[in-house]
Design a protein around this motif. Structure first.
Motif, PDB file in Angstrom:
ATOM      1  N   ALA A   1      19.840 -12.739  29.528  1.00  0.00           N
ATOM      2  CA  ALA A   1      21.179 -12.355  29.084  1.00  0.00           C
ATOM      3  C   ALA A   1      21.618 -13.197  27.887  1.00  0.00           C
ATOM      4  CB  ALA A   1      22.168 -12.503  30.239  1.00  0.00           C
ATOM      5  N   ARG A   2      21.307 -14.488  27.934  1.00  0.00           N
ATOM      6  CA  ARG A   2      21.687 -15.357  26.811  1.00  0.00           C
ATOM      7  C   ARG A   2      20.949 -14.965  25.538  1.00  0.00           C
ATOM      8  NH1 ARG A   2      20.942 -21.987  26.570  1.00  0.00           N
ATOM      9  NH2 ARG A   2      22.048 -22.287  24.583  1.00  0.00           N
ATOM     10  N   LEU A   3      19.658 -14.674  25.653  1.00  0.00           N
ATOM     11  CA  LEU A   3      18.887 -14.268  24.484  1.00  0.00           C
ATOM     12  C   LEU A   3      19.426 -12.975  23.879  1.00  0.00           C
ATOM     13  CD1 LEU A   3      15.233 -14.980  25.677  1.00  0.00           C
ATOM     14  CD2 LEU A   3      16.307 -15.963  23.645  1.00  0.00           C
ATOM     15  N   LEU A   4      19.686 -11.995  24.716  1.00  0.00           N
ATOM     16  CA  LEU A   4      20.174 -10.715  24.223  1.00  0.00           C
ATOM     17  C   LEU A   4      21.565 -10.851  23.605  1.00  0.00           C
ATOM     18  CD1 LEU A   4      18.981  -8.334  27.083  1.00  0.00           C
ATOM     19  CD2 LEU A   4      17.973  -8.628  24.823  1.00  0.00           C
ATOM     20  N   ARG A   5      22.370 -11.729  24.170  1.00  0.00           N
ATOM     21  CA  ARG A   5      23.717 -11.943  23.643  1.00  0.00           C
ATOM     22  C   ARG A   5      23.671 -12.613  22.276  1.00  0.00           C
ATOM     23  NH1 ARG A   5      25.433 -14.104  27.837  1.00  0.00           N
ATOM     24  NH2 ARG A   5      25.212 -16.305  27.269  1.00  0.00           N
ATOM     25  N   ARG A   6      22.730 -13.531  22.084  1.00  0.00           N
ATOM     26  CA  ARG A   6      22.685 -14.289  20.827  1.00  0.00           C
ATOM     27  C   ARG A   6      21.824 -13.649  19.746  1.00  0.00           C
ATOM     28  NH1 ARG A   6      22.557 -20.792  22.073  1.00  0.00           N
ATOM     29  NH2 ARG A   6      24.539 -20.879  23.208  1.00  0.00           N
ATOM     30  N   GLY A   7      20.691 -13.031  20.163  1.00  0.00           N
ATOM     31  CA  GLY A   7      19.779 -12.517  19.135  1.00  0.00           C
ATOM     32  C   GLY A   7      19.304 -11.104  19.348  1.00  0.00           C
ATOM     33  N   GLY A   8      19.752 -10.457  20.423  1.00  0.00           N
ATOM     34  CA  GLY A   8      19.369  -9.075  20.668  1.00  0.00           C
ATOM     35  C   GLY A   8      17.924  -8.942  21.123  1.00  0.00           C
ATOM     36  N   ALA A   9      17.439  -7.696  21.051  1.00  0.00           N
ATOM     37  CA  ALA A   9      16.088  -7.398  21.526  1.00  0.00           C
ATOM     38  C   ALA A   9      15.019  -8.163  20.748  1.00  0.00           C
ATOM     39  CB  ALA A   9      15.830  -5.898  21.442  1.00  0.00           C
ATOM     40  N   ALA A  10      15.272  -8.409  19.470  1.00  0.00           N
ATOM     41  CA  ALA A  10      14.289  -9.119  18.648  1.00  0.00           C
ATOM     42  C   ALA A  10      14.063 -10.536  19.170  1.00  0.00           C
ATOM     43  CB  ALA A  10      14.743  -9.162  17.196  1.00  0.00           C
ATOM     44  N   ALA A  11      15.134 -11.207  19.580  1.00  0.00           N
ATOM     45  CA  ALA A  11      14.996 -12.568  20.105  1.00  0.00           C
ATOM     46  C   ALA A  11      14.237 -12.564  21.423  1.00  0.00           C
ATOM     47  CB  ALA A  11      16.383 -13.182  20.307  1.00  0.00           C
ATOM     48  N   LEU A  12      14.498 -11.557  22.262  1.00  0.00           N
ATOM     49  CA  LEU A  12      13.782 -11.462  23.528  1.00  0.00           C
ATOM     50  C   LEU A  12      12.294 -11.246  23.296  1.00  0.00           C
ATOM     51  CD1 LEU A  12      13.679 -11.215  26.615  1.00  0.00           C
ATOM     52  CD2 LEU A  12      14.245  -8.787  26.357  1.00  0.00           C
ATOM     53  N   GLN A  13      11.964 -10.334  22.394  1.00  0.00           N
ATOM     54  CA  GLN A  13      10.547 -10.058  22.130  1.00  0.00           C
ATOM     55  C   GLN A  13       9.844 -11.256  21.494  1.00  0.00           C
ATOM     56  OE1 GLN A  13       8.904  -7.530  23.275  1.00  0.00           O
ATOM     57  NE2 GLN A  13      10.822  -6.851  24.195  1.00  0.00           N
ATOM     58  N   SER A  14      10.557 -11.981  20.656  1.00  0.00           N
ATOM     59  CA  SER A  14       9.967 -13.181  20.040  1.00  0.00           C
ATOM     60  C   SER A  14       9.639 -14.218  21.111  1.00  0.00           C
ATOM     61  CB  SER A  14      10.944 -13.763  19.011  1.00  0.00           C
ATOM     62  OG  SER A  14      10.458 -14.979  18.482  1.00  0.00           O
ATOM     63  N   LEU A  15      10.556 -14.412  22.059  1.00  0.00           N
ATOM     64  CA  LEU A  15      10.303 -15.368  23.141  1.00  0.00           C
ATOM     65  C   LEU A  15       9.151 -14.900  24.022  1.00  0.00           C
ATOM     66  CD1 LEU A  15      11.114 -17.924  24.722  1.00  0.00           C
ATOM     67  CD2 LEU A  15      12.656 -16.455  26.070  1.00  0.00           C
ATOM     68  N   LEU A  16       9.115 -13.609  24.348  1.00  0.00           N
ATOM     69  CA  LEU A  16       8.038 -13.087  25.185  1.00  0.00           C
ATOM     70  C   LEU A  16       6.680 -13.289  24.526  1.00  0.00           C
ATOM     71  CD1 LEU A  16       9.645  -9.796  26.544  1.00  0.00           C
ATOM     72  CD2 LEU A  16       9.153 -11.879  27.833  1.00  0.00           C
ATOM     73  N   ARG A  17       6.618 -13.105  23.216  1.00  0.00           N
ATOM     74  CA  ARG A  17       5.345 -13.332  22.508  1.00  0.00           C
ATOM     75  C   ARG A  17       4.919 -14.788  22.604  1.00  0.00           C
ATOM     76  NH1 ARG A  17       7.544  -9.579  18.823  1.00  0.00           N
ATOM     77  NH2 ARG A  17       8.412 -11.260  17.541  1.00  0.00           N
ATOM     78  N   ARG A  18       5.888 -15.703  22.504  1.00  0.00           N
ATOM     79  CA  ARG A  18       5.553 -17.124  22.579  1.00  0.00           C
ATOM     80  C   ARG A  18       5.160 -17.531  23.996  1.00  0.00           C
ATOM     81  NH1 ARG A  18      10.309 -17.637  19.519  1.00  0.00           N
ATOM     82  NH2 ARG A  18      11.387 -18.654  21.250  1.00  0.00           N
TER      83      ARG A  18
END
Length: 371
Positions: free
Chosen positions: A215-232
């Motif tokens: 929820a924090r990731l989506l609130r701050r950076g949207g889907a792109a931030a979530l996908q970036s974290l998942l890749r890492r």
């Protein structure tokens, strides 16, 4: 489904397979071999790791399991549960098999094979523990590897995500009562305190942490931030899985080398329950005219086990060198090759499956994934 979940779903089902997924069986068997060898060569080291525990929870195993499952749980959108009605027939089949068939069929198979058919070839003082391990293995549906199995069979990504979210929700409330009931029916003492601690540690807390983080990731950076974290986090999760395999088979290596027949006997009920539950889910979906891209992941979710939770609970409840821990480790041993065989059967039978009148084709069910 929400846009972030849609993006996650498409990546889970449609992107090319990586090196890990393509050679999954090879990596698993290499880690199993390495664990057994290292456990044989350095038993004192593994014993020292085994002593690193608090409140009967082994800290290295707990850390590895968290590193394994939290990245997978980040993919799960619990907000998608309101869309269950879109695939209600596939959901109903999977839930029925996961919670009403699989745990009880495994308890029955354990009673038939371990307590009776194979009893003469098994240590009498470990039979109860073996059955307990089998029950723990079957009492919770898989959370992490299901995404890989669904991806391999070109399953409907959003159905998989929704089903996993629902199973995780049910698991919070149902895992301990089902395990307690089946252990009690098998005349095995239930250490309720340790069992509830395992539920809190390996289900409740990881789900809460992953959803707050998501929820924090989506609130701050949207889907792109979530996908970036998942890749890492993806390589971290895979490394944790492989390290866990090395560690678990290092703990059980001596038993495996001393008694390979026991491993083979414990594998029999596990194999039967996997193919039985996969086949039951698949045929029920066909009977209900559910699309193949739903029936595939439904069968795979219905058959696979949350072995990370099972192993951790077995170690906490009965100890590293217990028969329960060995039974769950046998589940790990055969999980990957057996589930890959189920994937191949699902894919190979697609033409037969879709010959039943009224079943929608793949392009109609999953137009964004057709390629």
């Amino acid at each position: 489904m929400s846009a972030p979940c849609e993006v996650t779903g498409k990546r889970a089902a449609g992107s090319p397979l990586g090196l890990f997924e393509r050679y999954l069986t090879l990596w698993v068997f290499l880690c199993i071999g390495a664990g057994i060898l290292l456990g044989h060569l350095f038993p004192e080291l593994f014993q020292a790791v085994g002593r690193l525990e608090f409140a009967r929870v082994n800290l290295p195993v707990a850390l590895l399991i968290w590193l394994m499952i939290v990245p997978m749980l980040l993919k799960v959108d619990f907000g998608a549960l309101h869309r269950l009605r879109e695939h209600w027939r596939g959901i109903a089949v999977t839930l029925s098999v996961n919670w009403l068939v699989k745990p009880f069929s495994m308890a029955l198979l354990g009673w038939l094979f371990i307590r009776h058919a194979f009893a003469a070839w098994l240590p009498a003082d470990r039979i109860d523990a073996y059955i307990a391990g089998l029950i723990l293995l079957a009492a919770a549906p898989c959370t992490a590897m299901v995404f890989v199995w669904s991806r391999l069979c070109r399953g409907h990504a959003n159905f998989t995500l929704t089903q996993v979210a629902l199973n995780d929700t049910i698991m919070v409330f149902a895992f301990a009562p089902i395990v307690g009931l089946l252990l009690g029916l098998s005349a095995i003492a239930v250490p309720w305190g340790t069992l509830l601690l395992a539920v809190a540690l390996y289900i409740v807390l990881p789900v809460m942490l992953s959803q707050l983080w998501r929820a924090r990731l989506l609130r701050r950076g949207g889907a792109a931030a979530l996908q970036s974290l998942l890749r890492r986090l993806h390589p971290v999760s895979l490394l944790a899985l492989l390290t866990t395999l090395v560690l678990l088979f290092g703990f059980q290596g001596e038993q495996i080398l001393r008694a390979p027949l026991i491993i083979a006997l414990l594998a029999v009920p596990i194999l039967i329950q996997v193919y039985f539950n996969a086949g039951l889910s698949y045929l029920l979906n066909r009977r209900l005219r559910v699309a193949h891209c739903i029936a595939g992941p439904s069968a795979l979710i219905g058959a696979s086990n949350f072995f990370e939770l099972a192993v951790a609970a077995a170690i906490g409840l009965f100890g590293f060198e217990s028969g329960a821990a060995l039974a769950t480790v046998v589940g790990v041993l055969i999980e990957v090759p057996v589930m890959l065989s189920v994937v191949r059967l699902v894919k190979a039978s697609r033409a037969w499956y879709e010959r039943r009148p009224g079943i929608p084709g793949y392009a109609e069910c999953c137009p964004v994934d057709e390629r």
